[in-house]
Design a protein around this motif. Structure first.
Motif, PDB file in Angstrom:
ATOM      1  N   UNK A   1      -1.722   7.196  -2.140  1.00  0.00           N
ATOM      2  CA  UNK A   1      -1.726   5.754  -1.914  1.00  0.00           C
ATOM      3  C   UNK A   1      -2.852   5.345  -0.957  1.00  0.00           C
ATOM      4  N   UNK A   2      -3.097   6.157   0.059  1.00  0.00           N
ATOM      5  CA  UNK A   2      -4.169   5.835   1.002  1.00  0.00           C
ATOM      6  C   UNK A   2      -5.531   5.874   0.326  1.00  0.00           C
ATOM      7  N   UNK A   3      -5.758   6.864  -0.530  1.00  0.00           N
ATOM      8  CA  UNK A   3      -7.026   6.932  -1.262  1.00  0.00           C
ATOM      9  C   UNK A   3      -7.182   5.729  -2.188  1.00  0.00           C
ATOM     10  N   UNK A   4      -6.099   5.374  -2.869  1.00  0.00           N
ATOM     11  CA  UNK A   4      -6.147   4.220  -3.771  1.00  0.00           C
ATOM     12  C   UNK A   4      -6.390   2.937  -2.989  1.00  0.00           C
ATOM     13  N   UNK A   5      -5.746   2.813  -1.841  1.00  0.00           N
ATOM     14  CA  UNK A   5      -5.953   1.633  -1.002  1.00  0.00           C
ATOM     15  C   UNK A   5      -7.381   1.559  -0.489  1.00  0.00           C
ATOM     16  N   UNK A   6      -7.947   2.686  -0.124  1.00  0.00           N
ATOM     17  CA  UNK A   6      -9.314   2.712   0.368  1.00  0.00           C
ATOM     18  C   UNK A   6     -10.284   2.199  -0.691  1.00  0.00           C
TER      19      UNK A   6
ATOM     20  N   UNK B   1      -9.760  -1.600  -1.173  1.00  0.00           N
ATOM     21  CA  UNK B   1     -10.304  -2.392  -0.074  1.00  0.00           C
ATOM     22  C   UNK B   1     -11.828  -2.454  -0.146  1.00  0.00           C
ATOM     23  N   UNK B   2     -12.471  -1.365  -0.575  1.00  0.00           N
ATOM     24  CA  UNK B   2     -13.928  -1.393  -0.743  1.00  0.00           C
ATOM     25  C   UNK B   2     -14.317  -2.390  -1.826  1.00  0.00           C
ATOM     26  N   UNK B   3     -13.610  -2.369  -2.956  1.00  0.00           N
ATOM     27  CA  UNK B   3     -13.883  -3.324  -4.033  1.00  0.00           C
ATOM     28  C   UNK B   3     -13.588  -4.751  -3.575  1.00  0.00           C
ATOM     29  N   UNK B   4     -12.529  -4.911  -2.809  1.00  0.00           N
ATOM     30  CA  UNK B   4     -12.152  -6.235  -2.304  1.00  0.00           C
ATOM     31  C   UNK B   4     -13.230  -6.789  -1.378  1.00  0.00           C
TER      32      UNK B   4
ATOM     33  N   UNK C   1      -2.443  -6.815  -5.708  1.00  0.00           N
ATOM     34  CA  UNK C   1      -2.389  -5.360  -5.889  1.00  0.00           C
ATOM     35  C   UNK C   1      -2.423  -4.632  -4.538  1.00  0.00           C
ATOM     36  N   UNK C   2      -3.280  -5.082  -3.643  1.00  0.00           N
ATOM     37  CA  UNK C   2      -3.376  -4.433  -2.331  1.00  0.00           C
ATOM     38  C   UNK C   2      -2.094  -4.644  -1.533  1.00  0.00           C
ATOM     39  N   UNK C   3      -1.509  -5.845  -1.612  1.00  0.00           N
ATOM     40  CA  UNK C   3      -0.254  -6.092  -0.911  1.00  0.00           C
ATOM     41  C   UNK C   3       0.857  -5.187  -1.444  1.00  0.00           C
ATOM     42  N   UNK C   4       0.876  -4.973  -2.746  1.00  0.00           N
ATOM     43  CA  UNK C   4       1.883  -4.074  -3.321  1.00  0.00           C
ATOM     44  C   UNK C   4       1.673  -2.641  -2.854  1.00  0.00           C
ATOM     45  N   UNK C   5       0.402  -2.203  -2.809  1.00  0.00           N
ATOM     46  CA  UNK C   5       0.124  -0.840  -2.339  1.00  0.00           C
ATOM     47  C   UNK C   5       0.495  -0.681  -0.864  1.00  0.00           C
ATOM     48  N   UNK C   6       0.216  -1.706  -0.060  1.00  0.00           N
ATOM     49  CA  UNK C   6       0.591  -1.647   1.358  1.00  0.00           C
ATOM     50  C   UNK C   6       2.111  -1.573   1.518  1.00  0.00           C
TER      51      UNK C   6
ATOM     52  N   UNK D   1      -2.217   3.178   7.909  1.00  0.00           N
ATOM     53  CA  UNK D   1      -1.608   1.979   7.332  1.00  0.00           C
ATOM     54  C   UNK D   1      -1.950   0.749   8.155  1.00  0.00           C
ATOM     55  N   UNK D   2      -1.910   0.883   9.465  1.00  0.00           N
ATOM     56  CA  UNK D   2      -2.232  -0.254  10.329  1.00  0.00           C
ATOM     57  C   UNK D   2      -3.687  -0.673  10.163  1.00  0.00           C
ATOM     58  N   UNK D   3      -4.601   0.303  10.075  1.00  0.00           N
ATOM     59  CA  UNK D   3      -6.020  -0.015   9.877  1.00  0.00           C
ATOM     60  C   UNK D   3      -6.246  -0.715   8.539  1.00  0.00           C
ATOM     61  N   UNK D   4      -5.613  -0.203   7.484  1.00  0.00           N
ATOM     62  CA  UNK D   4      -5.776  -0.812   6.168  1.00  0.00           C
ATOM     63  C   UNK D   4      -5.205  -2.243   6.151  1.00  0.00           C
ATOM     64  N   UNK D   5      -4.064  -2.431   6.782  1.00  0.00           N
ATOM     65  CA  UNK D   5      -3.457  -3.772   6.822  1.00  0.00           C
ATOM     66  C   UNK D   5      -4.347  -4.747   7.579  1.00  0.00           C
ATOM     67  N   UNK D   6      -4.876  -4.288   8.715  1.00  0.00           N
ATOM     68  CA  UNK D   6      -5.762  -5.156   9.505  1.00  0.00           C
ATOM     69  C   UNK D   6      -7.024  -5.501   8.719  1.00  0.00           C
TER      70      UNK D   6
END
Length: 252
Positions: free
Chosen positions: A21-26, A29-32, A75-80, A117-122
């Motif tokens: 999940x962290x890799x997918x979120x990363x 977030x780059x695409x976002x 999608x990012x909110x669901x992954x978070x 998770x906190x870094x990705x959310x921020x």
């Protein structure tokens, strides 16, 4: 024994899912972030005039970039949310784990996943807020431009005034951009000066330590300072005398 092995497998499975999940979120977030940057460059390049022209008015509320932004945000909110749930499960697993050393290692791993998770959310909320502010700004500028174009096309008598208004509007946008660049340069200069200040303080502290440690060096530095003061006084006296002589010569 089988129960203990199954318990460890459960922990490894949770950590594996969290890493996936962290890799997918990363990647998301780059695409976002790239989407937001592309939106910014597009708006800065053409002022988003095409979005507000009469021919493209029906696309105003459903542009491809806006739809893509909303989709990626969901999608990012669901992954978070999924990653938050996995962290909660890992916390429960850690609380039920036995052994002091094992529990400490699990707590360290859990804390690392929580920090990620906190870094990705921020980062997500920051990028989303920047995109929303930029979109509102571009919408406002586009609306103003649309009003100007409507006024220009409807009244031919005030063409000169409209052109001046458009030039002033463009001038304001350029001034805003230059102001942002100036602020960025000023902040960088401030950081550089603060860094140099810290370096000078460090050098001064080392010099004082060296002087206190070696009295001979300290005496030499004091003599140099006294000589510099004496030379300054002599130079000031000579300049003062020369100034007085020049004034007396000028008045005579």
């Amino acid at each position: 024994m089988e129960e203990s092995s199954g318990f460890r497998d459960e922990g490894q499975n949770l950590r594996k899912q969290a890493r996936q999940l962290e890799n997918e979120l990363d990647l998301k977030l780059i695409s976002f972030s790239k989407l937001c940057t592309s939106y910014s460059h597009t708006g800065a390049r053409d002022g988003r005039r095409d979005r507000y022209s009469p021919e493209t008015a029906p696309l105003l509320n459903g542009s491809s970039q806006d739809r893509m932004f909303e989709t990626m945000a969901v999608e990012i909110e669901q992954l978070l949310a999924k990653l938050t749930g996995l962290n909660d499960k890992m916390a429960e697993y850690t609380n039920t784990a036995g052994g002091t050393s094992l529990n400490a290692a699990l707590m360290h791993t859990l804390q690392r996943h929580r920090d990620i998770l906190q870094d990705y959310t921020h980062e997500f909320h920051k990028t989303k807020a920047n995109f929303t502010a930029l979109r509102e700004r571009e919408d406002l500028l586009g609306s103003v431009h649309k009003d100007i174009e409507s006024f220009k096309s409807g009244t031919g008598v005030n063409n000169r005034r409209t052109e001046l208004f458009l030039k002033e509007h463009e001038h304001l946008r350029n001034s805003d951009r230059l102001m942002e660049e100036t602020i960025s340069i000023a902040m960088a200069t401030k950081e550089n000066i603060m860094s140099q200040r810290g370096l000078l303080k460090t050098i001064q502290s080392k010099m004082n330590t060296l002087a206190n440690r070696f009295p001979a060096v300290n005496n030499l530095i004091q003599r140099i300072n006294l000589r510099k003061r004496r030379d300054s006084l002599i130079l000031g006296a000579v300049i003062g005398i020369c100034t007085i002589l020049l004034l007396l010569y000028a008045f005579h």
